[in-house]
Design a protein around this motif. Structure first.
Motif: not given
Length: 641
Positions: A246-261, A285-286, A311-316
């Motif tokens: 939790e001390k660290n953070s990694f953000g991934v940006v997406e723009y609506t209507p792009q959405a993960y399933v 993701p949070s 993005d999220l499958e590989y980042a996570m």
């Protein structure tokens, strides 16, 4: 808003000054393709006129020097990042600028009680009639119509300011800019877009995909056919178990209507276990909703789910369940959003910086459309240590003033210790959609002038290109520039000067491997920002989308992979009591880091009727410095303070 009394006090400071002769402040070079002048704008119509005040210390050279102080490994202040409050104070407009501008408006007949000023003193606004505005700016306003969409836009061809006022104003809106990205249409439960891939406001994206995968190939023996997290770990010696959490953070940006399933994340996690820690099945993701951002479920297809899933499958997976990943979901379904709306939320001072968001290019919130987001997110989100974005514009889509304003914000984020990554594009030397420039500045598929990508050309972001494992090769063999389905975006900016950290590497490339093109094909001066800065594999990514597996290609895959590596390096530094790496470019271009990348020396990035640029030993404008060797980068960054 600041009080009427305070505005009067500022105006009184310079109320006795004589208005000086006018000078041209801005002029549009050409009318964008598809737009035509229809008629004069009605003289009694009201224009929401905004004057973005000039702010000290925001010229590119000053920003570079400031950022160098906290980002260059040889600097005694390396890693001593600024607080948001210090950033806001340092870049606040001066009282002199406020006084000069408000006094000029008062002397021109705009009474002080009509003026409004932002809390951060970044802009002065007034609702003025067209006739008042035309007198103020010595111009004429017209209505322009877009031939395909029928959309109307109000603009002037050029405008003037008094000579003593001009230095105190950065930008006037609305005026000459046609920073237009046609927004999406919403028809029932489906969406469609009117722009090419990569335009953030429309929510469309970069990656390409081929046929569905019938059989997954386990292990790392066939990574030339299917890239998996295991292949990437083997390619880049990327083996690390996070301990800072939790001390660290990694953000991934997406723009609506792009959405993960969610079910796709679980399908991927079931087939590809993370390197360490608990299972990612059920992990999400949070969500950090910005400007009404939602993970929409109404529309399902690769166009709506491919980018976010990738993005999220590989980042996570690459950072494991022990490292939380934040999803910055930007824009509501009605208005959409842009990079500027994201930046508003990350840094509240940006909401009004140099005039605030652009009426045509950015989502303007509160959203007046039915069901639209009724808030305005300014400084509502703490920036992650590393932020990965796989979207982009063509530099030529935007005016220089717009790009400079946004680029300055990336410098401010760098000062605060944030690493900002952007994918470099998927069309080689051409722009999104394969568009190239013509001599008149227009963009067409038949153009022959290279078309650079923004924000990759901003010297204060890290641009990520793409490589590939060649057919028949293994993870132990050298990679090449990606030329399967997509080509790594790269080239030279037409807007931004070369930063100091890049001069040596770019100079060596141009001297030893001069591209075989004239200055009518690309910016060959040797004095402009080159991109990308580094690369990672961008071909044959096994990605779960809508219940199946597909092979996906794009620099949009490369960016979150590099983001995951830098996040784990931050984890190690935080565990040692050190700070995150922040803006990495001055460090990775420094001599000490020269051996920390796999040099890519084969391949080109074709576009605009040419083979594009060629890779070469050292830096090249196809793959940058090369691909990261995680173990070496981790060691070198652990030595820095």
């Amino acid at each position: 808003m600041l009080s009427f009394l305070l505005l009067c006090q500022w105006a009184a400071i310079v109320a006795s000054q004589i208005i000086s002769p006018s000078v041209q402040h801005a002029k549009r070079a050409i009318l964008p393709v598809g737009w035509s002048r229809a008629r004069r704008y009605s003289s009694d119509a009201i224009i929401p006129l905004r004057f973005g005040l000039s702010q000290p210390n925001t010229d590119m050279r000053t920003l570079e020097l400031l950022l160098h102080g906290v980002s260059h490994p040889d600097s005694p202040a390396y890693g001593q990042h600024w607080t948001p409050a210090r950033v806001a104070r340092h870049f606040a407009p001066t009282d002199e600028s406020i006084g000069v501008v408000t006094a000029w408006l008062s002397q021109s007949g705009i009474r002080s009680n009509r003026l409004h000023m932002s809390k951060s003193k970044g802009w002065v606004a007034v609702n003025a009639t067209v006739s008042e505005t035309e007198v103020l700016l010595s111009t004429e306003y017209h209505v322009f119509v877009h031939s395909e969409s029928g959309k109307e836009h109000i603009a002037c061809d050029q405008y003037y300011l008094p000579a003593h006022v001009a230095p105190h104003i950065q930008i006037v809106t609305p005026s000459v800019d046609f920073n237009v990205v046609l927004s999406k249409r919403h028809n029932g439960n489906s969406f469609s877009t009117e722009v090419s891939l990569g335009q953030p406001r429309a929510g469309t994206v970069f990656p390409q995909f081929t046929d569905a995968i019938d059989t997954l190939v386990p292990g790392t023996e066939h990574c030339d056919k299917q890239i998996t997290p295991g292949c990437l770990r083997a390619l880049y010696n990327f083996h690390y178990s996070p301990i800072s959490g939790e001390k660290n953070s990694f953000g991934v940006v997406e723009y609506t209507p792009q959405a993960y399933v969610p079910s796709d994340l679980d399908k991927f996690a079931t087939n590809f276990s993370a390197f360490s820690g608990p299972s990612l099945v059920g992990s999400r993701p949070s969500l950090s909703s910005i400007a009404g951002g939602v993970v929409q479920t109404a529309s399902r297809s690769f166009d709506f789910n491919g980018e976010s899933n990738l993005d999220l499958e590989y980042a996570m997976n690459l950072v494991s369940a022990n490292q939380p990943v934040t999803l910055y979901q930007v824009g509501d379904l009605q208005m959409g959003a842009s990079f500027n709306n994201l930046l508003d939320a990350l840094d509240g001072s940006f909401c009004s910086f140099e005039g605030g968001d652009d009426q045509e290019n950015d989502g303007i919130y509160p959203d007046p459309l039915p069901g639209g987001y009724q808030g305005q997110d300014c400084g509502s989100v703490k920036p992650a240590n590393v932020i990965s974005t796989s979207y982009g514009y063509n530099e030529a889509d935007l005016s220089p003033a717009y790009t400079v304003r946004q680029c300055a914000e990336y410098a401010k984020l760098g000062l605060m210790g944030v690493t900002v990554l952007y994918s470099s594009g998927d069309n080689g030397a051409a722009g999104n959609g394969g568009l190239c420039l013509n001599p008149d500045g227009s963009q067409t598929s038949g153009g022959r002038i290279f078309n650079p990508s923004f924000p990759s050309t901003c010297p204060f972001v890290t641009s990520v290109g793409a490589t590939q494992i060649n057919p028949g090769a293994t993870v132990a063999d050298p990679e090449s520039a990606c030329q399967q389905v997509i080509s790594s975006g790269g080239g030279f900016s037409n807007y931004f000067a070369i930063p100091d950290y890049q001069k040596g590497a770019v100079g060596e490339y141009l001297t030893a491997h001069s591209p075989p093109y004239s200055n009518t094909t690309y910016n060959s001066t040797g004095t402009s920002r080159a991109y990308p800065d580094l690369s990672a594999n961008g071909a044959n990514y096994v990605t779960a989308v809508n219940g199946g597996f597909f092979l996906v290609y794009g620099t949009s895959a490369s960016a979150p992979v590099v983001g995951a590596m830098l996040t784990m390096i931050n984890d190690a530094r935080l565990a040692m009591g050190k700070r995150p790496v922040g803006f990495i470019n001055p460090t990775i271009y420094s001599p000490a880091f020269r051996g920390a990348f796999n040099d890519i020396t084969t391949g080109t990035n074709p576009g605009c009727g040419t083979k594009g640029f060629s890779t070469a030993p050292g830096f090249d404008p196809v793959t940058g410095l090369g691909t990261p060797q995680f173990d070496k980068l981790l060691f070198l960054w652990s030595l820095l303070p």
